[in-house]
Design a protein around this motif. Sequence first.
Motif, short mmCIF file in Angstrom:
data_model
loop_
_atom_site.label_atom_id
_atom_site.label_comp_id
_atom_site.label_asym_id
_atom_site.label_seq_id
_atom_site.Cartn_x
_atom_site.Cartn_y
_atom_site.Cartn_z
N ALA A 255 0.82 -1.21 0.00
CA ALA A 255 0.00 0.00 0.00
C ALA A 255 0.85 1.26 0.00
CB ALA A 255 -0.96 -0.03 1.20
N ARG A 256 1.27 1.73 1.17
CA ARG A 256 2.10 2.92 1.31
C ARG A 256 3.11 2.69 2.43
NH1 ARG A 256 0.59 3.99 -3.04
NH2 ARG A 256 -0.44 5.89 -3.80
N GLY A 257 4.34 3.15 2.21
CA GLY A 257 5.38 2.95 3.20
C GLY A 257 5.09 3.64 4.52
N GLY A 258 4.38 4.77 4.48
CA GLY A 258 4.09 5.53 5.68
C GLY A 258 3.18 4.83 6.68
N LEU A 259 2.60 3.71 6.29
CA LEU A 259 1.76 2.95 7.22
C LEU A 259 2.60 2.23 8.27
CD1 LEU A 259 -0.55 1.39 4.49
CD2 LEU A 259 -1.24 3.16 6.13
N PHE A 260 3.89 2.03 8.00
CA PHE A 260 4.78 1.31 8.90
C PHE A 260 5.67 2.29 9.65
CE2 PHE A 260 5.21 -3.09 6.65
CZ PHE A 260 3.84 -3.24 6.70
N ASP A 261 5.84 2.05 10.93
CA ASP A 261 6.85 2.76 11.72
C ASP A 261 8.17 2.02 11.55
OD1 ASP A 261 7.65 4.70 13.96
OD2 ASP A 261 8.21 2.74 14.78
N TYR A 262 9.12 2.68 10.91
CA TYR A 262 10.37 2.03 10.52
C TYR A 262 11.08 1.40 11.72
CZ TYR A 262 15.12 1.37 8.77
OH TYR A 262 16.34 0.83 8.45
N GLU A 263 11.29 2.17 12.77
CA GLU A 263 12.07 1.68 13.91
C GLU A 263 11.41 0.46 14.54
OE1 GLU A 263 15.01 2.63 14.70
OE2 GLU A 263 15.06 4.26 13.22
N SER A 264 10.09 0.45 14.58
CA SER A 264 9.38 -0.70 15.17
C SER A 264 9.55 -1.94 14.31
CB SER A 264 7.89 -0.36 15.31
OG SER A 264 7.69 0.75 16.17
N VAL A 265 9.46 -1.78 13.00
CA VAL A 265 9.64 -2.92 12.11
C VAL A 265 11.07 -3.44 12.19
CG1 VAL A 265 9.63 -3.68 9.70
CG2 VAL A 265 7.80 -2.19 10.54
N PHE A 266 12.03 -2.54 12.20
CA PHE A 266 13.43 -2.94 12.30
C PHE A 266 13.67 -3.73 13.59
CE2 PHE A 266 17.89 -2.56 13.27
CZ PHE A 266 18.52 -2.66 12.03
N HIS A 267 13.15 -3.21 14.70
CA HIS A 267 13.34 -3.87 15.99
C HIS A 267 12.71 -5.26 15.98
CE1 HIS A 267 13.53 -4.44 20.35
NE2 HIS A 267 12.24 -4.75 20.31
N SER A 268 11.53 -5.39 15.37
CA SER A 268 10.84 -6.68 15.34
C SER A 268 11.61 -7.71 14.50
CB SER A 268 9.43 -6.49 14.79
OG SER A 268 8.66 -7.66 14.96
#
Length: 340
Positions: A255-268
């Motif tokens: 969809a759109r990249g802005g839907l994801f919080d980058y730091e949270s995804v990286f940490h996960s």
Amino acid sequence: MADNGGEHITRVLFCGPQFPASHNYTIEYMQEYPFVQVDVVPLEDVPDVIGNYHVCVVKAMKFDSNVISRAKQMKLIMQFGVGVEGIDIDAATKSGIRVARIPSSVTGNAASCAEMAIFLILGLLRKQNDMQISVKQKKLGEPAGETLLGKTVFILGFGNIGVELAKRLRPFGVKIIGTKRSWASHLNNSGQSDVQNGVDDDLIDEKGAHGDIQKFASKADIVVCCLSLNSETVGIVNRSFLSSMRKGSHLVNIARGGLFDYESVFHSLESGHLGGLGIDVAWTEPFDPDDPILKFKNVLITPHVAGVTEPSYRSMAKVVGDVAIQIHQGTTLTGIEFVN
């Protein structure tokens, strides 16, 4: 329309060289219509020349009030697709300019995006990056992958793309759960959350609304994000959402990249909680090939091409061309969906 040597010309501006098939197919379609001129202009030059155009196809450009204020002859600002979050719609409305998207359900765009979601899902399940390593190392019979059969897929955003995705996933033998595409106005007349109109009960096993997203994430082996991006959904896939997902489950975003919080995804990913990430859209585009998130073998990324198929883009190019003809002729605009 513009007067060019005594001829009236309707001028169409495509912003920037990216997504080249969009303007190439439109130019090809318009060859038989000399009264419509299609130009491709570098992003940095758009503010200086926009006053010469009647139709603008923004693509990935941010269209703020400053740019819109210079569009003195503009009749229509449109997106080559569905996402109009980069356009200041209020500023356009105040300037008397219509804003529109091209509905994905009639162009094949939704089907193309759904196919890309399945491509990413299968790539994660069958460990595509590990397979490439095995080929290079001359190994046979590894890695051992997973199947879609028996999995639960959570479609986060059950709009046109979500419906097309559900149709294609059903034969794989999966359970499908889903929540609506957007919830900027998510209360019905009784004050209760309601799902988006048009959710097909034959395609979905369990459906819910805004408040159900973490509950649904906890049930799923695969989460596919198909949400619209707006003030309510930006960063919606955050640490809380990711922690609610099952350990080892997979996450896909078309969809759109802005839907994801980058730091949270990286940490996960770093912690091993997230089993795999497949994205066709990113936090910054073009995507940084040196982004540290690519160090993980369970990450697949494609360059924002989910909807970029020849059938889809030729259909959308025809819509753009037909609208330009209609504007030139002063007839009713059809084939597009106005947002103001």
